[in-house]
Each structure stands twice: as structure tokens, then as C-alpha cells.
Scaffold this active site. Sequence first.
Site, mmCIF file in Angstrom:
data_model
loop_
_atom_site.group_PDB
_atom_site.id
_atom_site.type_symbol
_atom_site.label_atom_id
_atom_site.label_comp_id
_atom_site.label_asym_id
_atom_site.label_seq_id
_atom_site.Cartn_x
_atom_site.Cartn_y
_atom_site.Cartn_z
ATOM 1 N N LYS A 46 0.871 -1.486 0.215
ATOM 2 C CA LYS A 46 0.018 -0.058 0.188
ATOM 3 C C LYS A 46 0.879 1.184 -0.113
ATOM 4 C CE LYS A 46 -4.180 1.698 0.646
ATOM 5 N NZ LYS A 46 -3.954 3.309 0.092
ATOM 6 N N CYS A 133 -0.495 11.778 -6.728
ATOM 7 C CA CYS A 133 -1.257 12.021 -5.593
ATOM 8 C C CYS A 133 -1.364 13.635 -5.631
ATOM 9 C CB CYS A 133 -0.754 11.596 -4.376
ATOM 10 S SG CYS A 133 -1.309 9.796 -3.946
ATOM 11 N N THR A 275 -8.755 -2.475 -9.973
ATOM 12 C CA THR A 275 -10.526 -2.406 -9.718
ATOM 13 C C THR A 275 -10.770 -3.893 -10.090
ATOM 14 O OG1 THR A 275 -10.818 -0.277 -10.772
ATOM 15 C CG2 THR A 275 -12.675 -2.019 -11.071
#
Length: 314
Positions: A46, A133, A275
Site C-alpha cells: 500500500k 497524488c 479494480t
Amino acid sequence: MSASLKTNFLGFDYENPFMNASGVHCMSTTELDELANSKAGAFITKSSTPNDRTGNPSPRYVSVPLGSINSMGLPNKGIDYYLDYVLDRQAKYPNEAPIFFSVAGMSVDDNLSMLHKIQNSNFNGVTELNLSCPNVPGKPQVAYDFELTIEILTKVFDFFKKPLGIKLPPYFDFAHFEIMSDILNKFPLTYVNSINSVGNGLYIDVEKESVVIKPKNGFGGIGGEYVKPTALANVRAFYTRLNPSIKIIGTGGIKSGQDAFEHLLCGATMLQIGTELQKEGVSIFDRVTKELQEIMDKKGYKTIDEFRGKLNSL
């Protein structure tokens, strides 16, 4: 004899090119172990920040018919949690293929401090710096700010000597492909990961006459089938412009072996699934490897290198 999906990346042979996309099925050590024990060729942690973050209020991720919309807000357990995990795994399984480690600070200083920590550790895998980001409120995300991208990469490579790749947002203009490629070619990058989600989409629930996620009044990153043509375009654009030493990780809209084949044809070396992994779980890696192998067998390809990047023009 069936086609081989073996993929050489940084001198290591991975069993196949498939990975999770950072942010999906990699929050906890339990999920990371499930990835490590799956049919994925590699996995990535992550995206971490210096300290743990709870992220945005829910609902913040919603599956929709052709993909997903999310505004997660970088929930994660902090860099030390993931660094401890990868160092422990390296010690236990010294012959395992190198792990990918993702960092995504909320500021330039965040990123530099985390990269210093990785540089000074025994981590021997590959680091991914997420430049897609948001950085400062009112400013575009980092990789849309070309001057800031140069500034960050210059500071990073002053001290960071381990393999480093960067995660990029999608670009939509040839001029931007050219500018970004010229910038990236000046640095000793290991790879470019393209693309992150297509930013600031909006999905509407007609029954409720409402948006479907809570943060940002419903605006969020779009992933899945919606973004595959954009992802393929970005993979192809960078593959044909970057130095051959900079590999491409293709991400966006992969849910079948055919999608994977298309990304490889555009020039990707490794492939990340987001996804569809969220929807299907780690069993997806078993399915897509078989589907890719079947396509290669049908076409008579023994290895991925026989067709990687060899997309025909009309």
C-alpha cells in the site's frame, strides 16, 4: 509446450508479469501474504505515508458497472508497518523475487524523508514513488506540475541509489507526453507505472439523484474498463519515448488475458490489476495468467518478448 509467462525485470525472473495495483488488497500484512501466496508474479505494498492515516470518510470506494470510482485519501498503516513486513519477508524468503514498495507522501518533505528511510534500510526490492497524488490544495497533482517533478526527482536522486520507479497519472496531450518523457529521460529511473486512475470523474445514482461517494462532493478517480483505452495510450506513448532502460508497468482496465496482451503489445513489461482485483479477489491472477497463456498459445508465441511493444500501425 505451453507459452512461458516468465518476465525478466531488473535481472530477476518473475513467474509472470501480473501484480496488484498499489492500494488494492495490500493494506494489511494478511492481505500482503495472500498476494505473496497467489498466482501473481509480484506484489506491491500500500502506498505509505510517514504515519498511519485513516483516509477519507466512507463511502469512498464504489464498484460501478464498468469499473470503480474512489476517493480514498491514502488510508495506510504508515511506512514502518510496511517496511517491517518487507524486511521480515526478505529475511524469511531470501530467494523470493524482489518486492515492490510504494510511497506517496502528502508533501515533498514527506517523500524525501521516507525515501531516506528506505535508502538507509536493508530493503533490496524496488521502490515506487507515487507522483500522481494531490500535493498542495489549489495545486495540481505533482506529475502535472512539470517544474515540481524535476525538483523532486533531482532531490531524490541526489541520495537515493536503489531501484526506483514512479507512478504517473494519465496524460491526454502529445505535448505532455513529450515534456514528461524529456524530463524522465534525464533521471536513472527503473520504470514508469502508467496509469493511476483518471482523476475527478463523477458517477450518479439516478434513483437517489445523488453522487455515490462522500468525499469531494462525489468527485473521484475512475478505474476499470472505463480507463483501458487511456491506459493503453499512455503505455504506448511512454514506451516509444522513454530510454529503453526505463521499463513500463501497465496499469488500467486489466480484467482479462486479452487486456493483458494489449498492454504488453503496447510495450509494458509488468502489469498491475486494481479494480478487478478489488471485485474478484486474488483468484483473478490464476484466471488471467491462464487466459494470457491461451492467447499466446493460439498465436504461436513462446515468450512475451516475442511480441512485447510490437504494436502495428496502419
